[in-house]
Design a protein around this motif. Structure first.
Motif, PDB file in Angstrom:
ATOM      1  N   SER A  35       1.018  -1.198  -0.005  1.00  0.00           N
ATOM      2  CA  SER A  35      -0.304   0.144  -0.096  1.00  0.00           C
ATOM      3  C   SER A  35       1.022   1.037  -0.283  1.00  0.00           C
ATOM      4  O   SER A  35       0.520   2.001  -0.455  1.00  0.00           O
ATOM      5  CB  SER A  35      -1.104   0.192   1.131  1.00  0.00           C
ATOM      6  OG  SER A  35      -0.340  -0.088   1.638  1.00  0.00           O
ATOM      7  N   HIS A  36       1.864   1.233   0.566  1.00  0.00           N
ATOM      8  CA  HIS A  36       2.656   2.476   0.446  1.00  0.00           C
ATOM      9  C   HIS A  36       3.369   2.303  -0.547  1.00  0.00           C
ATOM     10  O   HIS A  36       3.476   3.476  -1.125  1.00  0.00           O
ATOM     11  CB  HIS A  36       4.344   2.159   1.440  1.00  0.00           C
ATOM     12  CG  HIS A  36       4.664   3.412   2.140  1.00  0.00           C
ATOM     13  ND1 HIS A  36       5.982   2.893   1.246  1.00  0.00           N
ATOM     14  CD2 HIS A  36       5.073   4.737   2.389  1.00  0.00           C
ATOM     15  CE1 HIS A  36       6.495   4.332   0.919  1.00  0.00           C
ATOM     16  NE2 HIS A  36       6.049   5.342   2.442  1.00  0.00           N
ATOM     17  N   THR A  38       1.834   1.268  -3.427  1.00  0.00           N
ATOM     18  CA  THR A  38       0.515   2.163  -4.192  1.00  0.00           C
ATOM     19  C   THR A  38       0.917   3.413  -4.241  1.00  0.00           C
ATOM     20  O   THR A  38       0.719   3.928  -5.627  1.00  0.00           O
ATOM     21  CB  THR A  38      -0.237   1.332  -4.064  1.00  0.00           C
ATOM     22  OG1 THR A  38       0.394  -0.232  -4.178  1.00  0.00           O
ATOM     23  CG2 THR A  38      -1.307   1.907  -4.594  1.00  0.00           C
ATOM     24  N   VAL A  39       0.995   4.361  -3.478  1.00  0.00           N
ATOM     25  CA  VAL A  39       0.845   5.453  -3.171  1.00  0.00           C
ATOM     26  C   VAL A  39       2.456   6.421  -3.676  1.00  0.00           C
ATOM     27  O   VAL A  39       1.984   7.382  -4.436  1.00  0.00           O
ATOM     28  CB  VAL A  39       0.637   6.345  -1.940  1.00  0.00           C
ATOM     29  CG1 VAL A  39       1.070   7.884  -1.195  1.00  0.00           C
ATOM     30  CG2 VAL A  39      -0.328   5.271  -1.177  1.00  0.00           C
ATOM     31  N   SER A  40       3.015   5.831  -3.291  1.00  0.00           N
ATOM     32  CA  SER A  40       4.479   6.161  -4.146  1.00  0.00           C
ATOM     33  C   SER A  40       4.735   6.159  -5.621  1.00  0.00           C
ATOM     34  O   SER A  40       4.508   7.113  -6.350  1.00  0.00           O
ATOM     35  CB  SER A  40       5.803   5.582  -3.959  1.00  0.00           C
ATOM     36  OG  SER A  40       6.187   5.777  -2.609  1.00  0.00           O
ATOM     37  N   MET A  42       1.513   5.801  -7.698  1.00  0.00           N
ATOM     38  CA  MET A  42       0.390   6.933  -7.417  1.00  0.00           C
ATOM     39  C   MET A  42       1.136   8.644  -8.056  1.00  0.00           C
ATOM     40  O   MET A  42       1.179   8.931  -9.380  1.00  0.00           O
ATOM     41  CB  MET A  42      -0.631   7.563  -6.643  1.00  0.00           C
ATOM     42  CG  MET A  42      -2.203   8.168  -7.245  1.00  0.00           C
ATOM     43  SD  MET A  42      -2.840   8.344  -5.965  1.00  0.00           S
ATOM     44  CE  MET A  42      -1.629   9.275  -4.884  1.00  0.00           C
ATOM     45  N   LEU A  43       2.236   8.799  -7.000  1.00  0.00           N
ATOM     46  CA  LEU A  43       2.635  10.621  -7.392  1.00  0.00           C
ATOM     47  C   LEU A  43       3.918   9.879  -8.090  1.00  0.00           C
ATOM     48  O   LEU A  43       3.206  11.185  -8.814  1.00  0.00           O
ATOM     49  CB  LEU A  43       3.041  10.208  -6.316  1.00  0.00           C
ATOM     50  CG  LEU A  43       2.313  10.681  -4.352  1.00  0.00           C
ATOM     51  CD1 LEU A  43       2.866  10.637  -3.258  1.00  0.00           C
ATOM     52  CD2 LEU A  43       1.267  12.069  -4.857  1.00  0.00           C
ATOM     53  N   ASP A  55     -10.905  11.317  -7.299  1.00  0.00           N
ATOM     54  CA  ASP A  55     -10.827  10.281  -5.937  1.00  0.00           C
ATOM     55  C   ASP A  55     -11.761   8.794  -6.597  1.00  0.00           C
ATOM     56  O   ASP A  55     -11.266   7.741  -5.642  1.00  0.00           O
ATOM     57  CB  ASP A  55     -11.458  11.346  -4.748  1.00  0.00           C
ATOM     58  CG  ASP A  55     -11.120  12.160  -4.474  1.00  0.00           C
ATOM     59  OD1 ASP A  55     -10.220  12.149  -4.022  1.00  0.00           O
ATOM     60  OD2 ASP A  55     -11.804  13.263  -3.834  1.00  0.00           O
ATOM     61  N   LEU A  58      -9.038   6.306  -6.591  1.00  0.00           N
ATOM     62  CA  LEU A  58      -8.198   5.922  -5.359  1.00  0.00           C
ATOM     63  C   LEU A  58      -7.941   4.592  -5.175  1.00  0.00           C
ATOM     64  O   LEU A  58      -8.204   4.786  -3.801  1.00  0.00           O
ATOM     65  CB  LEU A  58      -7.819   7.680  -5.039  1.00  0.00           C
ATOM     66  CG  LEU A  58      -7.569   8.462  -5.070  1.00  0.00           C
ATOM     67  CD1 LEU A  58      -7.599   9.254  -5.091  1.00  0.00           C
ATOM     68  CD2 LEU A  58      -5.909   8.300  -6.627  1.00  0.00           C
ATOM     69  N   ARG A  60      -7.807  -0.066  -5.358  1.00  0.00           N
ATOM     70  CA  ARG A  60      -6.579  -0.578  -5.371  1.00  0.00           C
ATOM     71  C   ARG A  60      -7.014  -1.665  -6.583  1.00  0.00           C
ATOM     72  O   ARG A  60      -5.687  -1.961  -7.252  1.00  0.00           O
ATOM     73  CB  ARG A  60      -7.427  -2.017  -3.950  1.00  0.00           C
ATOM     74  CG  ARG A  60      -6.164  -3.375  -4.391  1.00  0.00           C
ATOM     75  CD  ARG A  60      -6.595  -4.568  -3.428  1.00  0.00           C
ATOM     76  NE  ARG A  60      -5.524  -5.419  -3.416  1.00  0.00           N
ATOM     77  CZ  ARG A  60      -4.598  -5.730  -2.781  1.00  0.00           C
ATOM     78  NH1 ARG A  60      -4.048  -4.796  -2.205  1.00  0.00           N
ATOM     79  NH2 ARG A  60      -3.797  -7.067  -3.311  1.00  0.00           N
TER      80      ARG A  60
END
Length: 83
Positions: A35-36, A38-40, A42-43, A55, A58, A60
């Motif tokens: 999950s961490h 995934t945020v990286s 996405m950015l 939104d 955003l 899975r």
């Protein structure tokens, strides 16, 4: 587009076995996408393609495979170079 997605995955995805041998429809979470990460991812994708994920994308499922990411990018309005 998928080549660019793979480049971002290599740098931000933190996949255990890398991305080179993964098929486009492979489950990225099963391949080690946390999950961490995934945020990286996405950015990094937002920066690479100069977009912002709305939104509604955003979840899975959006980041479940290279194919899913490509579909989301096309939905946002990114042009697929291969098309």
């Amino acid at each position: 587009m998928k080549v660019r997605i793979r480049t971002v995955l290599k740098n931000a995805g933190s996949l255990q076995n890398g991305v080179d041998a993964l098929p486009d429809d492979a489950d990225l979470h099963a391949a080690g996408l946390t999950s961490h990460a995934t945020v990286s991812l996405m950015l990094a994708l937002e920066e690479m393609f100069d977009i912002e994920f709305p939104d509604r994308l955003l979840g899975r499922l959006t980041f479940s495979s290279i194919d899913a990411i490509a579909r989301a990018l096309i939905e946002i309005g990114v042009q697929d170079e291969a098309a």
